[in-house]
Motif scaffolding. Structure first.
Motif, PDB file in Angstrom:
ATOM      1  N   SER A  50       0.844  -1.201   0.000  1.00 49.56           N
ATOM      2  CA  SER A  50       0.000   0.000   0.000  1.00 49.56           C
ATOM      3  C   SER A  50       0.876   1.246   0.000  1.00 49.56           C
ATOM      4  CB  SER A  50      -0.921   0.008   1.217  1.00 49.56           C
ATOM      5  OG  SER A  50      -1.913  -0.979   1.072  1.00 49.56           O
ATOM      6  N   ALA A  51       0.757   2.018  -1.077  1.00 48.38           N
ATOM      7  CA  ALA A  51       1.534   3.249  -1.190  1.00 48.38           C
ATOM      8  C   ALA A  51       0.905   4.341  -0.337  1.00 48.38           C
ATOM      9  CB  ALA A  51       1.592   3.693  -2.649  1.00 48.38           C
ATOM     10  N   HIS A  52       1.749   5.052   0.396  1.00 52.67           N
ATOM     11  CA  HIS A  52       1.280   6.162   1.221  1.00 52.67           C
ATOM     12  C   HIS A  52       1.153   7.407   0.351  1.00 52.67           C
ATOM     13  CE1 HIS A  52       2.008   8.946   4.939  1.00 52.67           C
ATOM     14  NE2 HIS A  52       0.881   9.201   4.301  1.00 52.67           N
ATOM     15  N   SER A  53      -0.079   7.799   0.068  1.00 55.32           N
ATOM     16  CA  SER A  53      -0.336   8.999  -0.720  1.00 55.32           C
ATOM     17  C   SER A  53      -1.116   9.996   0.122  1.00 55.32           C
ATOM     18  CB  SER A  53      -1.135   8.658  -1.985  1.00 55.32           C
ATOM     19  OG  SER A  53      -2.472   8.332  -1.665  1.00 55.32           O
ATOM     20  N   VAL A  54      -0.967  11.289  -0.207  1.00 61.99           N
ATOM     21  CA  VAL A  54      -1.672  12.326   0.548  1.00 61.99           C
ATOM     22  C   VAL A  54      -3.179  12.218   0.326  1.00 61.99           C
ATOM     23  CG1 VAL A  54       0.264  13.920   0.630  1.00 61.99           C
ATOM     24  CG2 VAL A  54      -1.241  13.955  -1.355  1.00 61.99           C
ATOM     25  N   ILE A  55      -3.592  11.652  -0.796  1.00 63.10           N
ATOM     26  CA  ILE A  55      -5.020  11.454  -1.049  1.00 63.10           C
ATOM     27  C   ILE A  55      -5.572  10.419  -0.074  1.00 63.10           C
ATOM     28  CG2 ILE A  55      -6.711  10.596  -2.729  1.00 63.10           C
ATOM     29  CD1 ILE A  55      -4.950  11.779  -4.934  1.00 63.10           C
ATOM     30  N   ARG A  56      -4.831   9.347   0.134  1.00 64.22           N
ATOM     31  CA  ARG A  56      -5.277   8.299   1.060  1.00 64.22           C
ATOM     32  C   ARG A  56      -5.252   8.765   2.516  1.00 64.22           C
ATOM     33  NH1 ARG A  56      -2.190   3.230  -1.953  1.00 64.22           N
ATOM     34  NH2 ARG A  56      -3.862   2.802  -3.457  1.00 64.22           N
ATOM     35  N   ASP A  57      -4.465   9.803   2.796  1.00 66.73           N
ATOM     36  CA  ASP A  57      -4.400  10.339   4.157  1.00 66.73           C
ATOM     37  C   ASP A  57      -5.760  10.815   4.657  1.00 66.73           C
ATOM     38  OD1 ASP A  57      -1.778   9.931   4.904  1.00 66.73           O
ATOM     39  OD2 ASP A  57      -1.069  11.787   4.008  1.00 66.73           O
ATOM     40  N   ARG A  58      -6.665  11.107   3.746  1.00 67.91           N
ATOM     41  CA  ARG A  58      -7.996  11.564   4.146  1.00 67.91           C
ATOM     42  C   ARG A  58      -8.812  10.439   4.770  1.00 67.91           C
ATOM     43  NH1 ARG A  58      -9.250  14.042  -1.842  1.00 67.91           N
ATOM     44  NH2 ARG A  58      -7.538  15.576  -1.917  1.00 67.91           N
ATOM     45  N   GLU A  59      -8.450   9.191   4.452  1.00 67.36           N
ATOM     46  CA  GLU A  59      -9.255   8.056   4.888  1.00 67.36           C
ATOM     47  C   GLU A  59      -8.564   7.135   5.887  1.00 67.36           C
ATOM     48  OE1 GLU A  59     -12.068   6.497   1.641  1.00 67.36           O
ATOM     49  OE2 GLU A  59     -10.178   6.851   0.579  1.00 67.36           O
ATOM     50  N   VAL A  60      -7.237   7.062   5.796  1.00 69.03           N
ATOM     51  CA  VAL A  60      -6.481   6.132   6.645  1.00 69.03           C
ATOM     52  C   VAL A  60      -5.176   6.789   7.086  1.00 69.03           C
ATOM     53  CG1 VAL A  60      -7.423   4.035   5.591  1.00 69.03           C
ATOM     54  CG2 VAL A  60      -5.384   5.101   4.597  1.00 69.03           C
ATOM     55  N   ASP A  61      -4.499   6.147   8.034  1.00 70.36           N
ATOM     56  CA  ASP A  61      -3.166   6.580   8.452  1.00 70.36           C
ATOM     57  C   ASP A  61      -2.129   5.569   7.979  1.00 70.36           C
ATOM     58  OD1 ASP A  61      -3.769   8.964   9.652  1.00 70.36           O
ATOM     59  OD2 ASP A  61      -3.874   8.168  11.684  1.00 70.36           O
ATOM     60  N   PHE A  62      -0.861   5.967   8.081  1.00 71.70           N
ATOM     61  CA  PHE A  62       0.235   5.091   7.680  1.00 71.70           C
ATOM     62  C   PHE A  62       1.349   5.141   8.715  1.00 71.70           C
ATOM     63  CE2 PHE A  62      -1.890   5.984   3.697  1.00 71.70           C
ATOM     64  CZ  PHE A  62      -1.827   4.785   3.012  1.00 71.70           C
ATOM     65  N   SER A  63       2.051   4.029   8.833  1.00 70.03           N
ATOM     66  CA  SER A  63       3.219   3.971   9.709  1.00 70.03           C
ATOM     67  C   SER A  63       4.399   4.642   9.018  1.00 70.03           C
ATOM     68  CB  SER A  63       3.578   2.505   9.988  1.00 70.03           C
ATOM     69  OG  SER A  63       4.122   1.895   8.819  1.00 70.03           O
ATOM     70  N   THR A  64       5.533   4.636   9.696  1.00 71.87           N
ATOM     71  CA  THR A  64       6.794   4.999   9.060  1.00 71.87           C
ATOM     72  C   THR A  64       7.004   4.060   7.865  1.00 71.87           C
ATOM     73  OG1 THR A  64       7.741   5.791  11.140  1.00 71.87           O
ATOM     74  CG2 THR A  64       9.299   5.119   9.407  1.00 71.87           C
ATOM     75  N   ASN A  65       7.538   4.595   6.793  1.00 72.16           N
ATOM     76  CA  ASN A  65       7.705   3.815   5.560  1.00 72.16           C
ATOM     77  C   ASN A  65       8.740   2.698   5.731  1.00 72.16           C
ATOM     78  OD1 ASN A  65       5.935   5.653   4.289  1.00 72.16           O
ATOM     79  ND2 ASN A  65       7.628   7.050   3.904  1.00 72.16           N
ATOM     80  N   TYR A  66       8.478   1.570   5.030  1.00 74.09           N
ATOM     81  CA  TYR A  66       9.434   0.458   5.099  1.00 74.09           C
ATOM     82  C   TYR A  66      10.006   0.077   3.734  1.00 74.09           C
ATOM     83  CZ  TYR A  66       5.185  -2.305   4.059  1.00 74.09           C
ATOM     84  OH  TYR A  66       4.023  -2.798   3.502  1.00 74.09           O
TER      85      TYR A  66
END
Length: 297
Positions: A110-126
């Protein structure tokens, strides 16, 4: 205040209070896990070597990372016998399932995108993934411009399709796009000759090629359309859950264990065919290793 209006006001305040409490509770994933005695982890079916399933058993680079997160949650909740359940999710299902509480975190590509930030959170990138193309070894396709009047497959619900659209916007390229339900189906369309190229993350393409049984029949080509940060997808606005995931991922980077995991899954033979991807660490991943971050694109 008139009686009727007062009743309406009180009713509205109660409903608002209930919604607020529900919202706070829904975001407290650790409390939910403690209450149910179960941690549900979303995984992918065919995102080798990061997250995939062999004979019902989830495995991969992200799965190893998330197993460490699960161990930390057990410690945090003082529940050594906490039940950990793995549930496969498709690209189109993962966010709705996370938001509805069907899974507690998603460990895939799952790519961390600013668009997805509206719906979910993300951990530190791996991981930092390069979006490129897989083609048949006999293909003359080398770059995006070579796909004029050809068919390209991407997987439904993944961000690679957005980058493909962005790259061809305003060009004279006439590209026919088709979609696979998951990465395995997308690769099958390429293998069957129904697509001339499969656009996706370098790790996924390399994993599918390595485990195809005929790795010499394919190659990865083209300038990267984007470089995407991969991270554990988490429930929105859940600071406690994110703190646990961040602690684990940052710890893996700082301890050097992430390098060991990279060697295990990207440079060594992996199941089911015991073929090595031999993917050396790219520049973006070296930067991430030096400065771990949870920044998205």
């Amino acid at each position: 205040m008139k009686s009727g209006l007062k009743k309406l006001f009180v009713s509205t305040m109660v409903c608002s209070s209930m919604m607020s409490a529900s919202s706070v509770f829904a975001a407290d994933t650790l409390a939910k896990i403690q209450r149910t005695g179960t941690l549900v982890i979303g995984t992918r079916v065919s995102s080798q070597p990061i997250s995939y399933v062999i004979n019902g058993h989830p495995m991969g680079y992200a799965i190893d990372i998330c197993n460490d997160v699960a161990a930390e949650i057990k410690k945090e909740l003082r529940m050594p016998n906490l039940r950990v359940v793995y549930k496969t999710v498709s690209p189109t299902e993962r966010i709705p399932m996370l938001r509805s509480g069907q899974i507690d975190m998603e460990c895939g590509t799952s790519a961390h995108s600013v668009i997805r930030d509206r719906e979910v959170d993300f951990s530190t990138n791996y991981y930092m993934a390069e979006i490129r193309m897989a083609v048949k070894s006999s293909s003359k396709v080398q770059e995006l411009d070579d796909l004029d009047h050809k068919t390209v497959v991407t997987t439904a619900g993944v961000i690679s399709d957005k980058y493909l659209k962005r790259s061809i916007r305003g060009s004279d390229l006439n590209i026919h796009k088709i979609y696979g339900r998951d990465h395995a189906e997308s690769f099958a369309l390429l293998a069957a000759g129904k697509a001339d190229a499969f656009v996706g993350a370098d790790s996924t393409l390399a994993g599918l090629i390595a485990t195809s049984g005929h790795p010499r029949d394919y190659k990865i080509v083209g300038t990267a359309l984007s470089v995407d940060p991969y991270a554990i997808m988490l429930p929105n606005n859940d600071a406690k859950m994110k703190a646990v995931a961040d602690k684990v991922v940052i710890g893996l980077w700082r301890s050097g264990k992430m390098d060991q995991l990279y060697k295990k899954w990207f440079l060594s033979p992996i199941p089911p065919r015991n073929v090595a991807l031999n993917m050396e660490l790219n520049k973006a991943n070296k930067v991430l290793r030096a400065r771990p971050t949870d920044a998205g694109n």
